[in-house]
Design a protein around this motif. Structure first.
Motif, mmCIF file in Angstrom:
data_model
loop_
_atom_site.group_PDB
_atom_site.id
_atom_site.type_symbol
_atom_site.label_atom_id
_atom_site.label_comp_id
_atom_site.label_asym_id
_atom_site.label_seq_id
_atom_site.Cartn_x
_atom_site.Cartn_y
_atom_site.Cartn_z
ATOM 1 N N LYS A 1 0.800 -1.224 0.000
ATOM 2 C CA LYS A 1 0.000 0.000 0.000
ATOM 3 C C LYS A 1 0.836 1.280 0.000
ATOM 4 N N TYR B 1 -0.497 2.367 -3.291
ATOM 5 C CA TYR B 1 -1.729 3.099 -3.012
ATOM 6 C C TYR B 1 -1.465 4.577 -2.753
ATOM 7 N N ASP C 1 -1.608 7.886 -1.008
ATOM 8 C CA ASP C 1 -2.610 8.437 -0.106
ATOM 9 C C ASP C 1 -4.019 7.994 -0.460
ATOM 10 N N SER C 2 -4.170 7.150 -1.485
ATOM 11 C CA SER C 2 -5.492 6.718 -1.952
ATOM 12 C C SER C 2 -6.043 5.637 -1.035
ATOM 13 N N ALA C 3 -7.364 5.638 -0.866
ATOM 14 C CA ALA C 3 -8.010 4.640 -0.012
ATOM 15 C C ALA C 3 -8.096 3.292 -0.704
ATOM 16 N N THR C 4 -8.293 3.305 -2.030
ATOM 17 C CA THR C 4 -8.401 2.056 -2.785
ATOM 18 C C THR C 4 -7.408 2.084 -3.939
#
Length: 695
Positions: free
Chosen positions: A652, A656, A658-661
């Motif tokens: 992550k 990822y 700073d993205s949640a998904t």
């Protein structure tokens, strides 16, 4: 920068000092140094700028060192975990393959043994069918023989009764003739002669007393003959019954042995088939373990290879970047030393040097210059990477030979733009490679998580089913044990009752035999007396030839009148006792047969319950082993799922951001790519304008 794929998300607007920033610094340095109007010496300003950039480069080098150290630790941990998982999967695979070979051998052996037992069962069933047919034929012959004996004995009884009851001669002859027709083949010559003489006699009833006495003498011989034949046939009937009982007992024993052998073979075959079925179930589970282990080894090996390749590539890049940065720092240090030696030289403006004239600036048309300046200012205001172009825009806007344009900066600006374009393209490429790697790792990891989750659910369901089946079998085993206990008590009671019943029958038989012996002895004594007295006619060989007796009284005394009739009573009583013995023996045989049938049924049921208890206990043991294996598999799957989840978490930060998904991360990647494309296009537009302006 963006090259460190696994730990630092790419930052779309960051430019390395070692490339574009250094070039920009040099461009701005040249432009600013030639146009500076400050009181400080221009070389001192350049030295300060180089020192600032050097400090900045050192700071960025330290940041990259921290990032790479983290990345290096991630490489070591990931490679260690993947290697350990692969080794564990290989051990599981080797163990499962060995178990599979043993299970396949067991299935083959159980199949062969089951087929052999089935052949034995078929042969025994065929032999029993032949024995049943033979026993049926023997029983038919016995029934027919008993019928003949019964008819013969009945006919003899009727003949004896007719002769003793004083019926007419014709009726008596008819009954005696019928009886003789039954037994003639068994009569000796003397018996045949006596019977023939009687049947040929012409008078019996309504005759004078002497004649009647003479008939009694002749008829008595026929009665004894018939009575003897009756006893013979009763004995034959009794012997036939005994032979039938013995044959039936032998048949029952043989059938019981055969049935037990068939039941044992059937039980053994069922056991083999159940073991084969259980082993096939275990084999299916083992094959699933083998497939899973191979899949895990393949997947983990691919991930390990990719990870090792990435780690090696990043190690080479880190070495190259570290070397480049070291050389850059060295060059900066040397430049500072060189510039410090010239810090006392007068600035060009103080030396009254003539301003340089550039053909390119002289040829620059006002509209094109304005357009280039406007575009550079626009780009500089929109993108952080292009802020250094602001100084170039100001230099281009100044009159030729004055201020910032005095040193001819346009060609350095063009070089700076080109380097920025190269740098952005390189970042674009690295960002794309990073995304491809993330796509592969995240997708593969999610697939593993889904696979392990499904396997975990399936194993949970299987374990629940096994636990429920074991609980049910435990209850059934308890029920079978209770039934075995009940049947054992029933067998003991049945044997006790049979022993008591057999004892009573033995007493009846003994009493009947004793009574028959006593009656026979009494008959012998009375018969001898009445023969000696003349009440019962003697046989020819018993007559004594003596002179004629002188007359004394009209009639001789031959005993109490009717006394000889007791012989008939004794004969009847003896027949009753003989019948009593036969009935007792038949009852004993029948009771024994019923006892054996009941005992066999109880023993068969008991054996069946015991076998069911044993088989289900064995089944519980097999299911317990299977449950243990499934629980172990579940633990392994949970460990693999945990490892996959942890690896996903480790991805992550790199994939990822700073993205949640991950979908949001992919969208952010698209946004970065679009921004870079726009930035590159604007730089190319400025480059094109400059090319046209100074063509």
């Amino acid at each position: 920068g963006g090259w460190l794929k696994h730990w630092t998300p790419l930052r779309p607007h960051r430019v390395h000092l070692s490339n574009v920033q250094l070039a920009s610094m040099r461009v701005v340095l040249c432009v600013s140094a030639m146009a500076a109007a400050a009181a400080d010496h221009p070389i001192n300003q350049v030295i300060k700028m180089i020192e600032d950039f050097k400090t900045k480069a050192e700071e960025e080098g330290q940041e990259e060192q921290i990032s790479y150290t983290t990345f290096e630790r991630w490489c070591k941990n990931s490679v260690g975990e993947l290697t350990g998982q692969i080794n564990a999967s290989k051990k599981t695979l080797a163990k499962a393959q060995q178990a599979k070979a043993q299970q396949e051998a067991t299935i083959a052996r159980m199949t062969e043994q089951s087929a052999q037992l089935q052949d034995e069962i078929d042969e025994r069933n065929a032999a029993q069918a032949k024995a049943d047919e033979a026993r049926s034929e023997e029983n038919k012959e016995y029934v027919a023989e008993q019928g003949e004996f019964g008819d013969t004995i009945t006919a003899l009884d009727e003949a004896i009764t007719a002769m003793e009851s004083g019926k007419s001669l014709a009726q008596t002859k008819q009954v005696v003739s019928k009886a003789v027709s039954f037994v003639e083949v068994f009569m000796n010559d003397e018996q045949k002669t006596a019977a023939k003489a009687f049947l040929q006699s012409t008078s019996f009833l309504q005759v004078t007393p002497p004649e009647r006495e003479q008939y009694k003498f002749k008829g008595g011989g026929v009665i004894e003959t018939l009575q003897g034949l009756k006893r013979d046939f009763e004995n034959k009937k009794f012997e036939s019954e005994k032979a039938e009982m013995n044959a039936k007992a032998s048949y029952d024993l043989a059938k019981k042995a055969q049935d037990q052998a068939i039941a044992a073979a059937t039980t053994s075959k069922t056991k083999k088939d159940n073991r084969k079925s259980d082993t096939e179930t275990e084999l299916a589970a083992t094959e699933g373990t083998i497939s899973t282990a191979k899949s895990s080894i393949s997947s983990d090996s691919t991930t390990l290879e990719t990870t090792q390749g990435t780690c090696k590539q990043r190690a080479r890049e880190w070495a190259e970047r570290s070397n480049t940065r070291a050389n850059e720092m060295k060059a900066m240090t040397q430049a500072i030393k060189i510039l410090k030696k010239s810090a006392g030289v007068r600035p060009p403006s103080e030396a009254h040097a003539a301003p340089e004239t550039f053909l390119q600036l002289e040829q620059l048309s006002a509209p094109k210059a304005a357009k280039a300046v406007a575009l550079l200012k626009k780009a500089a205001g929109k993108f952080a990477n292009l802020q250094k172009l602001a100084a170039a825009a100001e230099a281009l806007a100044a009159p030729p030979g004055h201020g910032k344009n005095a040193g001819g900066p346009f060609h350095k600006v063009k070089q700076m733009i080109q380097k920025m374009i190269f740098q952005l393209q390189d970042e674009q490429k690295q960002d794309q490679e990073h995304k491809d790697w993330c796509d592969h790792e995240v997708t593969n990891t999610k697939q593993k998580e889904t696979e392990y989750t499904n396997r975990e659910t399936k194993l949970d369901n299987t374990i629940d089913q096994l636990t429920a089946e074991i609980s049910q079998l435990d209850t059934q085993v308890g029920n079978h044990a209770e039934q075995v206990k009940i049947m054992t008590n029933s067998i003991d009671e049945l044997k006790k009752d049979r022993a008591e019943d057999s004892k009573e029958n033995a007493i009846d038989i003994k009493d009947a035999q004793a009574a028959q012996t006593a009656i026979a002895n009494a008959q012998k004594v009375l018969t001898e007396f009445y023969k000696s007295s003349g009440e019962v006619a003697k046989e020819d060989w018993e007559l004594l030839q003596i002179p004629a007796e002188p007359d004394t009284w009209d009639a001789s005394y031959s005993g109490t009148q009717g006394g000889s009739g007791i012989l008939g009573m004794l004969e009847s009583i003896a027949s009753d006792f003989a019948q009593m013995e036969i009935q007792a023996r038949v009852a004993e045989s029948t009771n024994q047969k019923e006892f054996e049938e009941q005992l066999e049924a109880l023993e068969v049921n008991k054996a069946s319950e015991e076998e069911q208890e044993r088989l289900k206990s064995n089944r519980i043991d097999a299911l317990q082993k299977k449950l243990s294996a499934k629980s172990e598999q579940l633990d392994n799957v949970k460990d693999q799922l945990y490892a996959a989840d942890e690896y996903h978490k480790s991805l992550k930060p790199a994939c990822y951001g700073d993205s949640a998904t991950y979908a949001d991360a992919q969208a952010a990647f698209g946004t970065r790519q679009t921004a870079r494309d726009t930035e590159i296009n604007m730089l190319r537009d400025a480059q094109k304008i400059l090319d046209e302006a100074f063509a």
